[in-house]
Motif scaffolding. Structure first.
Motif, PDB file in Angstrom:
ATOM      1  N   ASP A  95       7.065   6.258  -7.455  1.00 38.55           N
ATOM      2  CA  ASP A  95       6.442   7.282  -6.589  1.00 38.55           C
ATOM      3  C   ASP A  95       4.898   7.248  -6.397  1.00 38.55           C
ATOM      4  O   ASP A  95       4.386   8.293  -5.983  1.00 38.55           O
ATOM      5  CB  ASP A  95       6.434   8.695  -7.547  1.00 38.55           C
ATOM      6  CG  ASP A  95       8.162   8.884  -8.117  1.00 38.55           C
ATOM      7  OD1 ASP A  95       9.031   8.522  -7.014  1.00 38.55           O
ATOM      8  OD2 ASP A  95       8.506   9.337  -9.076  1.00 38.55           O
ATOM      9  N   VAL A  96       4.440   6.292  -6.481  1.00 40.99           N
ATOM     10  CA  VAL A  96       2.944   5.833  -6.021  1.00 40.99           C
ATOM     11  C   VAL A  96       2.929   4.568  -5.018  1.00 40.99           C
ATOM     12  O   VAL A  96       3.555   3.551  -5.704  1.00 40.99           O
ATOM     13  CB  VAL A  96       2.105   5.723  -7.268  1.00 40.99           C
ATOM     14  CG1 VAL A  96       0.640   5.688  -6.492  1.00 40.99           C
ATOM     15  CG2 VAL A  96       2.122   6.766  -7.906  1.00 40.99           C
ATOM     16  N   SER A  97       2.444   4.699  -3.902  1.00 38.53           N
ATOM     17  CA  SER A  97       2.432   3.269  -3.015  1.00 38.53           C
ATOM     18  C   SER A  97       1.314   2.563  -3.509  1.00 38.53           C
ATOM     19  O   SER A  97       0.583   2.761  -4.387  1.00 38.53           O
ATOM     20  CB  SER A  97       2.241   3.894  -1.688  1.00 38.53           C
ATOM     21  OG  SER A  97       0.931   4.388  -1.428  1.00 38.53           O
ATOM     22  N   ILE A 109      -2.566   3.078  -4.868  1.00 37.92           N
ATOM     23  CA  ILE A 109      -3.287   2.656  -6.065  1.00 37.92           C
ATOM     24  C   ILE A 109      -4.564   2.076  -5.830  1.00 37.92           C
ATOM     25  O   ILE A 109      -5.654   1.928  -6.326  1.00 37.92           O
ATOM     26  CB  ILE A 109      -2.431   1.533  -6.970  1.00 37.92           C
ATOM     27  CG1 ILE A 109      -1.317   2.546  -7.586  1.00 37.92           C
ATOM     28  CG2 ILE A 109      -2.965   0.936  -8.011  1.00 37.92           C
ATOM     29  CD1 ILE A 109      -1.550   3.621  -8.557  1.00 37.92           C
ATOM     30  N   TYR A 110      -4.611   1.397  -4.648  1.00 44.88           N
ATOM     31  CA  TYR A 110      -5.695   0.441  -4.024  1.00 44.88           C
ATOM     32  C   TYR A 110      -6.594   1.290  -3.882  1.00 44.88           C
ATOM     33  O   TYR A 110      -7.929   1.192  -4.179  1.00 44.88           O
ATOM     34  CB  TYR A 110      -5.356  -0.429  -2.700  1.00 44.88           C
ATOM     35  CG  TYR A 110      -6.222  -1.177  -2.000  1.00 44.88           C
ATOM     36  CD1 TYR A 110      -6.571  -2.173  -2.798  1.00 44.88           C
ATOM     37  CD2 TYR A 110      -6.586  -0.931  -1.005  1.00 44.88           C
ATOM     38  CE1 TYR A 110      -7.702  -3.277  -2.127  1.00 44.88           C
ATOM     39  CE2 TYR A 110      -7.454  -1.958  -0.078  1.00 44.88           C
ATOM     40  CZ  TYR A 110      -8.124  -2.918  -0.887  1.00 44.88           C
ATOM     41  OH  TYR A 110      -8.973  -3.640  -0.262  1.00 44.88           O
ATOM     42  N   ASP A 111      -6.367   2.703  -3.292  1.00 48.39           N
ATOM     43  CA  ASP A 111      -7.555   3.566  -2.993  1.00 48.39           C
ATOM     44  C   ASP A 111      -8.082   4.159  -4.288  1.00 48.39           C
ATOM     45  O   ASP A 111      -9.279   4.335  -4.655  1.00 48.39           O
ATOM     46  CB  ASP A 111      -6.970   4.691  -2.187  1.00 48.39           C
ATOM     47  CG  ASP A 111      -6.576   4.542  -0.775  1.00 48.39           C
ATOM     48  OD1 ASP A 111      -7.140   3.168  -0.382  1.00 48.39           O
ATOM     49  OD2 ASP A 111      -5.834   5.192   0.058  1.00 48.39           O
ATOM     50  N   VAL A 112      -7.089   4.548  -5.289  1.00 46.97           N
ATOM     51  CA  VAL A 112      -7.631   4.985  -6.402  1.00 46.97           C
ATOM     52  C   VAL A 112      -8.578   3.843  -7.210  1.00 46.97           C
ATOM     53  O   VAL A 112      -9.734   4.571  -7.812  1.00 46.97           O
ATOM     54  CB  VAL A 112      -6.244   5.079  -7.658  1.00 46.97           C
ATOM     55  CG1 VAL A 112      -6.938   5.237  -8.794  1.00 46.97           C
ATOM     56  CG2 VAL A 112      -5.335   6.347  -7.047  1.00 46.97           C
ATOM     57  N   SER A 157       7.155   3.914  -1.488  1.00 49.22           N
ATOM     58  CA  SER A 157       6.355   4.731  -2.396  1.00 49.22           C
ATOM     59  C   SER A 157       6.466   4.242  -4.037  1.00 49.22           C
ATOM     60  O   SER A 157       6.601   4.930  -4.706  1.00 49.22           O
ATOM     61  CB  SER A 157       6.895   6.069  -2.353  1.00 49.22           C
ATOM     62  OG  SER A 157       8.258   6.155  -2.517  1.00 49.22           O
ATOM     63  N   SER A 158       6.471   2.832  -3.969  1.00 45.52           N
ATOM     64  CA  SER A 158       6.439   2.435  -5.324  1.00 45.52           C
ATOM     65  C   SER A 158       5.757   0.855  -5.445  1.00 45.52           C
ATOM     66  O   SER A 158       5.757   0.359  -4.694  1.00 45.52           O
ATOM     67  CB  SER A 158       7.932   2.354  -5.879  1.00 45.52           C
ATOM     68  OG  SER A 158       8.729   1.266  -5.110  1.00 45.52           O
ATOM     69  N   CYS A 159       5.155   0.562  -6.564  1.00 45.78           N
ATOM     70  CA  CYS A 159       4.498  -0.576  -6.821  1.00 45.78           C
ATOM     71  C   CYS A 159       4.398  -1.139  -8.318  1.00 45.78           C
ATOM     72  O   CYS A 159       4.931  -0.370  -8.986  1.00 45.78           O
ATOM     73  CB  CYS A 159       3.196  -0.525  -6.184  1.00 45.78           C
ATOM     74  SG  CYS A 159       1.986   0.553  -7.084  1.00 45.78           S
ATOM     75  N   ILE A 160       4.126  -2.431  -8.253  1.00 47.47           N
ATOM     76  CA  ILE A 160       3.962  -3.026  -9.684  1.00 47.47           C
ATOM     77  C   ILE A 160       2.191  -3.279  -9.628  1.00 47.47           C
ATOM     78  O   ILE A 160       1.659  -3.946  -8.741  1.00 47.47           O
ATOM     79  CB  ILE A 160       4.487  -4.282 -10.010  1.00 47.47           C
ATOM     80  CG1 ILE A 160       6.305  -3.660  -9.783  1.00 47.47           C
ATOM     81  CG2 ILE A 160       4.178  -4.906 -11.172  1.00 47.47           C
ATOM     82  CD1 ILE A 160       7.063  -5.029  -9.698  1.00 47.47           C
ATOM     83  N   LYS A 189      -1.752  11.632  -8.602  1.00 48.87           N
ATOM     84  CA  LYS A 189      -2.547  12.960  -8.363  1.00 48.87           C
ATOM     85  C   LYS A 189      -3.486  12.708  -7.204  1.00 48.87           C
ATOM     86  O   LYS A 189      -4.388  13.695  -6.605  1.00 48.87           O
ATOM     87  CB  LYS A 189      -3.356  13.408  -9.445  1.00 48.87           C
ATOM     88  CG  LYS A 189      -2.471  13.941 -10.649  1.00 48.87           C
ATOM     89  CD  LYS A 189      -3.266  14.487 -11.884  1.00 48.87           C
ATOM     90  CE  LYS A 189      -2.316  14.880 -12.942  1.00 48.87           C
ATOM     91  NZ  LYS A 189      -3.124  15.515 -13.920  1.00 48.87           N
ATOM     92  N   TYR A 190      -3.759  11.164  -6.668  1.00 46.36           N
ATOM     93  CA  TYR A 190      -4.736  11.000  -5.749  1.00 46.36           C
ATOM     94  C   TYR A 190      -4.666  11.838  -4.459  1.00 46.36           C
ATOM     95  O   TYR A 190      -5.793  12.294  -4.041  1.00 46.36           O
ATOM     96  CB  TYR A 190      -4.950   9.341  -5.828  1.00 46.36           C
ATOM     97  CG  TYR A 190      -5.902   9.119  -4.750  1.00 46.36           C
ATOM     98  CD1 TYR A 190      -7.599   9.270  -4.932  1.00 46.36           C
ATOM     99  CD2 TYR A 190      -5.666   8.544  -3.396  1.00 46.36           C
ATOM    100  CE1 TYR A 190      -8.337   8.759  -4.086  1.00 46.36           C
ATOM    101  CE2 TYR A 190      -6.657   8.299  -2.412  1.00 46.36           C
ATOM    102  CZ  TYR A 190      -8.010   8.390  -3.009  1.00 46.36           C
ATOM    103  OH  TYR A 190      -9.103   7.849  -2.015  1.00 46.36           O
ATOM    104  N   THR A 191      -3.441  11.687  -3.748  1.00 45.56           N
ATOM    105  CA  THR A 191      -3.453  12.315  -2.527  1.00 45.56           C
ATOM    106  C   THR A 191      -3.592  13.710  -2.479  1.00 45.56           C
ATOM    107  O   THR A 191      -4.551  14.008  -1.445  1.00 45.56           O
ATOM    108  CB  THR A 191      -1.873  12.151  -2.007  1.00 45.56           C
ATOM    109  OG1 THR A 191      -1.343  10.682  -2.252  1.00 45.56           O
ATOM    110  CG2 THR A 191      -1.704  12.325  -0.612  1.00 45.56           C
TER     111      THR A 191
END
Length: 266
Positions: free
Chosen positions: A56-58, A62-65, A159-162, A201-203
């Motif tokens: 549930d996180v693209s 995560i890159y932006d975070v 909307s998912s990543c490793i 929570k970032y978006t």
């Protein structure tokens, strides 16, 4: 000599993240895996690798975070202070980071050259320690050395990543073996979960905090002063003070059990 990483450096970093050769699993549960790598020539410099599955996180989020400094101050509870010193190119800068070590160990800080590379659906951010004449070691911190540290974010869906995190750091201190074990069994998995939770929570947070400002994506927004590469030098570990913390007992170690560092206000 200080240089800005090129494609070969990023490719090498990716291979290390994805390879299993020479890596030994230290922890594996809850979607988080931690490995260490046998370092024959050093007992103090550990090479650790972590991976977390982020549902549930693209990858882009995560890159932006990982780039967004104001947001990092909300979720990175180990951080004491961080700021960008200056830019080198559109995808490289120099920055400062200080880290709260579990008491009674002394706190560490770093000055690093950081470089990043978006590759379609995947992203990489890597750094290594440098010397900047205006940011010498401070008396209140032990200046540690990042030999190689970074993130690989691999999209596994829209909307998912490793997320991989690989770090090879010289802490400039003789640490007892139990500290290293504690890092791989407790500190590292917790840190990866914090990044994942921050991604969830970032978006919502970014929508209220300068939503269009992303200089890591839009270099024209970058207002940092330029840094001349010639001003910098490689930070060699042997030039720094090496403290002996091998006598620190595990009973005196305090690690916060707080789940995250989010403040209640928006």
């Amino acid at each position: 000599m200080v240089y800005i990483p090129d494609d070969a450096d990023f490719n090498s970093f990716r291979e290390q993240c994805e390879s299993l050769v020479g890596w030994h699993v230290q922890y594996n549960k809850g979607g988080v895996t931690v490995w260490n790598h046998e370092q024959e020539d050093s007992k103090t410099v550990q090479k650790l690798k972590m991976r977390i599955v982020c549902k549930d996180v693209s990858a882009e989020t995560i890159y932006d975070v990982l780039h967004d400094t104001p947001y990092r101050k909300k979720w990175d509870t180990n951080m004491i202070e961080t700021y960008d010193i200056g830019r080198l190119t559109v995808n490289a800068d120099v920055g400062y980071y200080s880290w709260k070590c579990p008491s009674p160990l002394k706190n560490r800080d770093f000055v690093t050259l950081r470089s990043w590379l978006p590759l379609g659906n995947d992203y990489m951010i890597i750094n290594y320690s440098v010397k900047h004449p205006k940011y010498p070691p401070r008396k209140d911190f032990v200046r540690a050395v990042s030999l190689q540290t970074g993130y690989l974010i691999k999209a596994s869906g829209p909307s998912s990543c490793i997320l991989y995190y690989l770090t090879q750091v010289d802490p400039r201190g003789s640490l007892p073996k139990w500290v290293v074990n504690k890092v791989s069994q407790f500190v590292a998995p917790k840190a990866m979960k914090k990044i994942y939770k921050a991604g969830l929570k970032y978006t919502e947070w970014k929508r209220k905090h300068n939503p269009e400002f992303k200089p890591w994506l839009y270099p024209e927004q970058n207002t940092l002063p330029s840094v001349d590469l010639a001003e910098l030098a490689i930070q060699h570990a042997h030039e720094l003070e090496n403290i002996d913390e091998s006598g620190v007992s595990e009973e005196k170690m305090h690690i916060s059990d707080e789940e995250d560092g989010y403040s209640k206000e928006a």
